[in-house]
Write a protein that holds these residues in place. Structure first.
Motif, PDB file in Angstrom:
ATOM      1  N   VAL A 745       2.167   9.980 -13.619  1.00  0.00           N
ATOM      2  CA  VAL A 745       2.389   9.401 -12.297  1.00  0.00           C
ATOM      3  C   VAL A 745       3.101  10.412 -11.413  1.00  0.00           C
ATOM      4  O   VAL A 745       4.079  11.038 -11.834  1.00  0.00           O
ATOM      5  N   GLU A 746       2.633  10.534 -10.230  1.00  0.00           N
ATOM      6  CA  GLU A 746       3.269  11.432  -9.280  1.00  0.00           C
ATOM      7  C   GLU A 746       4.537  10.796  -8.711  1.00  0.00           C
ATOM      8  O   GLU A 746       4.498   9.684  -8.186  1.00  0.00           O
ATOM      9  N   ASP A 747       5.655  11.483  -8.862  1.00  0.00           N
ATOM     10  CA  ASP A 747       6.946  11.036  -8.306  1.00  0.00           C
ATOM     11  C   ASP A 747       7.230   9.574  -8.648  1.00  0.00           C
ATOM     12  O   ASP A 747       7.358   8.728  -7.763  1.00  0.00           O
ATOM     13  N   TRP A 751      10.134   6.613  -3.454  1.00  0.00           N
ATOM     14  CA  TRP A 751       9.982   5.376  -2.693  1.00  0.00           C
ATOM     15  C   TRP A 751       8.549   4.858  -2.778  1.00  0.00           C
ATOM     16  O   TRP A 751       7.596   5.628  -2.825  1.00  0.00           O
ATOM     17  N   ARG A 752       8.431   3.533  -2.792  1.00  0.00           N
ATOM     18  CA  ARG A 752       7.139   2.876  -2.723  1.00  0.00           C
ATOM     19  C   ARG A 752       7.194   1.832  -1.604  1.00  0.00           C
ATOM     20  O   ARG A 752       8.234   1.192  -1.393  1.00  0.00           O
ATOM     21  N   ILE A 776       1.202   0.842   0.399  1.00  0.00           N
ATOM     22  CA  ILE A 776       1.097   1.794   1.498  1.00  0.00           C
ATOM     23  C   ILE A 776       1.432   3.186   0.968  1.00  0.00           C
ATOM     24  O   ILE A 776       2.507   3.397   0.389  1.00  0.00           O
ATOM     25  N   LYS A 777       0.520   4.120   1.151  1.00  0.00           N
ATOM     26  CA  LYS A 777       0.706   5.515   0.710  1.00  0.00           C
ATOM     27  C   LYS A 777       1.133   5.576  -0.751  1.00  0.00           C
ATOM     28  O   LYS A 777       2.127   6.206  -1.105  1.00  0.00           O
ATOM     29  N   ASP A 782      -0.148   5.203  -9.741  1.00  0.00           N
ATOM     30  CA  ASP A 782       0.503   3.908  -9.502  1.00  0.00           C
ATOM     31  C   ASP A 782      -0.389   2.762  -9.974  1.00  0.00           C
ATOM     32  O   ASP A 782      -1.619   2.821  -9.862  1.00  0.00           O
ATOM     33  N   GLU A 783       0.260   1.730 -10.495  1.00  0.00           N
ATOM     34  CA  GLU A 783      -0.459   0.519 -10.886  1.00  0.00           C
ATOM     35  C   GLU A 783      -0.263  -0.532  -9.791  1.00  0.00           C
ATOM     36  O   GLU A 783       0.826  -0.703  -9.260  1.00  0.00           O
TER      37      GLU A 783
END
Length: 795
Positions: A745-747, A751-752, A776-777, A782-783
């Motif tokens: 997973v990237e970073d 923040w999500r 968003i972004k 990410d799941e």
């Protein structure tokens, strides 16, 4: 001598009966006059329910008295006036007066068949007002009036096609049962609403002020397209208030015209208005007995000179002045607004006349309406004391405290002057209890936990004691929990609360990437028992102190077993802390709550600070802060802000923060749009979600009225935006996952963000909430989570 011919039970009008009575009494007397005589005996026959003494009480003469023709006529008229008899005959023989009566049957039961719009109690109360009901004699004229009254009540509800019939069932002992056969028909719909004379405000603007409306795609739920007289009166007042609140003091609205279609199914409403022009305030002043508080009361005036007159703000000024005088003990203070208009300049002079009356003290506080709840539970929330000066502010606080208990649908506090005094009142606290038992049923869905189920049984105010007992059970693919708790909000008389809890939790690391593996091969089991105390430091502030003993057991298979993939983080935990750990959790916190409602707040805020320290086999600390703020945007919209921060560290720099105490985010209750618990570090071996020792969450949510519901707060939809992140502290590394299981997973600790829409409804089965969120972004790996709902029901 027969003075009264037999009048049988028939359906003649009251006027015809009186005419027949006069003719029957006076005509025989004219041709059958008799000389007065001394009464030797009086005999009454035909009685079944009434007592002879009752008949004797209406006789103008007794044994030994002289009986005259005029007295005979008077006796017949008196007995008929009681309404108890269908027939009264008087004969005389050998100085004996014989009174023969035919009693009307007594109504012993009144039932309604086919009735849904009312309950029996409502209609029985209305019928008693016209003299008809159980225990009353059956009067045909009153029976007709009763049917007319029922029909009138239906018309008020908009059932113009309702028909009422009746069936009489004779019963032994000269009694009768009455069954009203009701065919309600459908309530008339409002086909259209028209305004005449409105130039400044459009008809569509005025319609928005009305509760009743024309049919729409949600009116099947609200029923607001069905006409009622009460609704028409309320809407007329709403339109009048709309203009007065905008300075139109010359505004006039005529009696609305209601046009009914020939089939009695549709209604047209026609309003004729005369708007006038708005007035601005030229001068404001106070008059009357101001108790030397001239400047203080003047500061309570909401409006200022030069502004457009607003009647709602004028009434707010009245309320503020009355509240201030009430705080000083003037419970019956009278404040009136007198606007004097100048049509030539379109200005108005506003005078507030103040009459404080006498200073009042409270003699007694009476509690009523509580069937299950003990008086003490309500009385201990009262801030107004008996034998003390009346204080409106303390009464208002008392009302809010009783309401916040959550045990009652309504809380009404009124004052009643004490008879014979002019400086005392009794305070009546009337409550209406609601079901305080709750069964919670919840279902969540995500690609991690798949279906998760939640169930709980709680009973607030158990046995009317004011204490709460609950059992919550959650089960899913990765988590199971059972929590039993009991809260006594008045553990001490000073208001210190005590909460005792016993819980069990079983967790498996979050993983959806390792297949063909026995799910029971590794797990964490936690047993705990704790006690917390809450100490009030003000009406809205409370501090918490408590301690909990907790035992954790972690089960991991041996490394030598083939095809078993175990998260490396849990191997490290066992290495540092062992498979079994005992810990004492010491917690302290503070909370402040000023929200106007815990269920659907529209204004106010709630803030809390908490700290937990673990000592024993696990040595760590966690601090938390959270806050919610609700900002009303007019009467229809509410903007809600929510933020929460959690931060944990290990006391021992050589040991990492215990992974079993990590915090998670993503999905329900945090950052919607992402898989449950997916934010934060992921295990480098198994790819499991590990969470982190630090968490930040933020949310903004705008509640809007659902179209067609007329600002009904029980059904609202909302738009929201979520943000959050979960990261690590100290020497703990934030891992990006496993390339073999789940991918990298990237970073993961960054923040999500997400945004979406939702719906909340206080349904007959309990609170229901639906939401759909979109990330968003999002980052690679990410799941995602899409849809969730939750529902509860009360008993």
């Amino acid at each position: 001598m027969r003075l009264r011919p037999n009048f049988t039970h028939n359906q003649k009008s009251l006027a015809l009966k009186l005419s027949a009575l006069s003719f029957a009494v006076l005509l025989p007397l004219k041709g059958m006059a008799f000389s007065p005589f001394v009464v030797q005996d009086i005999r009454v026959t035909g009685l079944q329910s009434a007592e002879p003494g009752m008949v004797f009480s209406y006789l103008p003469v007794g044994v030994g008295g002289t009986f005259t023709e005029a007295q005979a006529t008077d006796t017949v008229q008196r007995l008929y006036a009681t309404g108890l008899f269908d027939d009264v005959n008087i004969t005389t023989h050998n100085r004996i007066v014989n009174i023969q009566v035919v009693e009307r049957p007594i109504i012993t039961s009144v039932i309604y068949e086919g009735m849904n719009a009312f309950n029996d109690k409502q209609l029985n109360s209305s019928l008693l007002e016209v003299g008809f009901g159980e225990g009353r004699p059956l009067d045909p004229a009153l029976l007709d009036r009763a049917k007319d009254e029922i029909r009138s009540q239906y018309i008020l509800k908009g059932h113009y096609g309702a028909s009422i019939d009746h069936i009489l069932t004779p019963l032994p002992g000269n009694r009768v049962g009455i069954s009203f056969q009701v065919q309600e028909g459908s309530r008339a719909r409002i086909r259209d609403i028209n305004f005449v004379g409105n130039d400044t405000f459009s008809s569509s603007t005025l319609r928005k002020e009305m509760v009743q409306t024309t049919p729409g795609y949600m009116t099947w739920f609200t029923g607001s397209h069905r006409f009622t007289r009460e609704g028409l009166e309320r809407d007329t007042q709403n339109i009048r208030d709309f203009y007065l609140n905008r300075g139109y003091l010359d505004f006039h609205i005529s009696q609305p015209q209601v046009s009914l279609s020939t089939d009695r199914k549709d209604i047209s409403l026609n309003f004729t208005v005369d708007e006038g022009k708005p007035y601005t305030i030229r001068k404001q002043q106070l008059a009357g007995d101001l108790l030397g508080l001239n400047e203080e009361l003047r500061q309570l005036i909401v409006q200022r000179e030069g502004q457009v007159f607003d009647n709602s703000r004028a009434q707010e000024t009245v309320r503020r002045i009355q509240l201030r005088l009430g705080e000083l003990g003037y419970a019956l203070a009278d404040v009136n607004v007198h606007p004097i208009t100048d049509p030539e300049t379109q200005q108005v002079d506003v005078t507030y006349f103040v009459s404080p009356g006498k200073r009042i003290y409270v003699r007694r506080i009476n509690i009523g309406g509580n069937v299950r709840t003990r008086d003490q539970v309500i009385r201990r929330e009262m801030r107004q004391q008996e034998s003390a000066w009346y204080d409106e502010a303390r009464l208002s606080t008392s009302r809010d405290r009783i309401d916040r208990l959550g045990y009652f649908n309504t809380v009404d506090i009124t004052q009643v002057p004490v008879a014979g005094t002019d400086d005392q009142v009794d305070i009546n606290v009337d409550v209406k209890e609601k079901p305080t038992g709750l069964i919670n049923l919840g279902v969540g869905y995500g690609s991690t936990d798949k279906l998760s189920f939640m169930a709980g049984v709680s009973q607030d105010n158990i046995f009317g004691s004011g204490t709460d007992l609950s059992l919550q059970i959650n089960t899913g693919r990765y988590n199971r929990a059972a929590i039993l708790s009991h809260t006594d909000p008045y553990f001490t008389r000073s208001g210190i609360s005590r909460t005792t809890s016993l819980y069990f939790r079983e967790n498996r690391p979050y993983s959806d990437y390792v297949y063909d593996q026995d799910e029971r091969t590794y797990r964490i089991r936690t047993y705990g028992f704790g006690m917390n105390f809450g100490v009030p430091i003000s009406e809205n502030d409370r501090i918490f102190l408590g301690a909990t003993f907790e035992q954790n057991r972690i089960t991991l298979p041996d490394r030598s077993i083939n095809n078993i993939v175990i998260p490396e983080a849990y191997r490290e935990f066992v290495k540092h802390y062992g498979e079994k750990s005992n810990v004492f959790l010491l917690n302290a916190g503070w909370t402040k709550d000023t929200r106007d409602s815990a269920l659907a707040p529209t204004r106010g805020y709630r803030t809390s600070l908490d700290a937990v320290v673990g000592v024993g086999d696990l040595n760590y600390w966690i601090t938390s802060a959270s806050g919610q703020y609700y900002l009303p945007l007019g009467k229809s919209f509410t903007l809600a802000f929510n933020a929460a921060v959690d931060y944990g560290r290990s006391f021992n720099k050589n040991k990492p923060f215990p992974v079993i105490k990590n915090m998670y985010a993503g999905g329900i209750g945090s950052v919607r749009g992402y898989e449950g618990a997916s934010l934060g570090s992921r295990d480098p071996v198994s790819g499991d979600y590990l969470g982190g020792s630090s968490r930040v969450l933020a949310n903004v949510q705008l509640y809007l009225p659902f179209p067609g519901t007329n600002q009904d707060r029980t059904l609202r939809w909302f738009v929201f935006a979520d943000a959050g992140k979960v990261t690590t502290t100290g020497s703990t590394t934030c891992y990006t996952g496993s390339s073999r299981y789940g991918g990298v997973v990237e970073d993961p600790c960054g923040w999500r963000y997400s945004a979406g829409v939702g719906l909340s409804w206080q349904s007959p089965l309990g609170p229901l909430e639906l939401s759909y969120a979109k990330p968003i972004k999002s980052k690679q790996g990410d799941e995602k989570q899409q849809f969730q709902f939750q529902i509860g029901t009360s008993f």
